[in-house]
Design an enzyme around this catalytic site. Sequence first.
Site: not given
Length: 598
Positions: A78, A110, A152, A234, A487, A512
């Site tokens: 990411c 994450d 995130d 993602c 999460e 999540s």
Amino acid sequence: MDPSNLEKQRQPEEPRFLDFPNSKPGSGLNKFSSTLTREHDFPAAQAMLYAAGVPNEHQLKNYPQVGIASVWWEGNPCNMHLLDLGKEIKAAILKQDMLAWQYNTVGVSDGITMGGEGMRFSLQTRELIADSIETVTCAQFHDACVTIPGCDKNMPGAVMGMARHNRPSVMIYGGSINPGYSELLKKPINIATALEAHGSYIYNNLTNPNDPSQTKEDLIGDIEKHSCPGQGACGGMYTANTLATAIETMGLTVPGSSSTPASSPAKMRECQKVAECIKICMEKNILPRDCLTKKSFENAMVMMMALGGSTNGVLHLLAMAGTAGVELTLDDFQKTSDKIPFLADLAPSGKYLMVDLYEIGGIPSVQKFLIAAGLLDGSTPTVTGKTLGENVESWPSLKQGQEMIRSLDNPIKKTGHIEILYGNLAPGGSVAKITGKEGMSFTGKARVFNKEFELNDALNKGEIPRGENLVCVVRYEGPKGGPGMPEQLKASAILMGAKLTNVALITDGRYSGASHGFIVGHIVPEAAVGGPIGVVQEGDLITIDAAKHRIDMHVDEEEIQRRMMEWKPPRMPVTRGVLAKYARLVGDASHGAMTDLF
């Protein structure tokens, strides 16, 4: 929108952030940095700026200084490319007769930490990112700010930092990852495939219908190797894309930023547009809190419901609103969900990814569609100097014949998928993600777990059976009790992969954006502060009713009070370090789990 009207619209407010009584702001675009660079009041500062690369006195005295904050680090797809985006943006800013300085904030993956103790550090990075951006911008007297998030918590953290210093700012999203491809299964896969395959692996139903001779070890190994083919967040309508879409809709990015893939040439071209926009914001004095209004948050909620966004969107929008001084409550989400249809066949509950949406027009085309339908307000301001409606007016409409975004008369669900539930289990509220595919109500016997790892261990051992309806209760995982409100995608993904449709999950932690199924999170008050979820017992009957917006245990009030009287606070899991500090400062999930409540 006439940006000159923004000054008239701004309401005076009591100071909530640091003022600079000793600064001498100028009148040009360099009004903050000129505190250091005008005359010779700070000769040491000027000496260090020359050493950092300012080439001559003219630029030192006259050029504005822009900070470029990326959440870059190499260990996560990411974020791994954000430094390169920052370099492109810096080069483009220099061409605009401005100075630019790159710096970094922290980040946590994450996907890598999911299901482990490292996930406890994830949510608090939102605060660290906001702290970093506020700190560098204000300490270094930057005139403007560009933020480059990718994962995130990055997006809301960047916006919270921008709202705190409230200087001209633009965000550019790192973009989505391309789908992977399984060589053995002969089909596209993504990160959710890897997570759900774990459940199939544990419950021995991971097979290849095209070649039954392949072992489950072969299949899960192939999925692990090929789910993430390169850079980008993602790919479904998970938390990163939910927040990027919301922030674009609130006007803090250039049009299309949230849906342009990370590896596409268009993402690099976007860097030039960002440089142009930051100068527009400085010239017209368009500030982050001009864009962060109640109307823009309502727009963000509309997009979230229409596209099937993550439950984390509730948590982060509440926090961004709180930081910007905008009144936003859980009930606002329910009101929006009640009137906005769920239209997008996007993962995790659907089959398409953000890169597929990009091919049919991207987020601006969806915005254009919803503005035309009267569901989205096109009058809100943006960093381009134009309104949201003006930004997308010339954008192509959604492609004819596409099936990804349903028509208003043929929605996936007539109302939104986010349900705000109250009841004797969640007197302060909770957040459910119910697409309708799982039904609208669920009743089952409680299986109680005091930590996420206890449920994961039970699932890994195959101890959660098919058959009787069960509600797995995971508690002491809230913002304070976790600490860090981790999460719990690992558990929800195992249930989906194992096809345990007889099991619902509820928690004072969170899920999540890739989680789906009958799940309820963000239960307030959390167990660690004496919430009723802390006194649920094995075998208690629990009903989740999305139609009535209720979550209740079938235990009479007198018995609940008796249990509450006997309840004792648990020992804090950590007493020193960043998580202990976070646990002391953090508020509840129904107010965004903020650490700087005013």
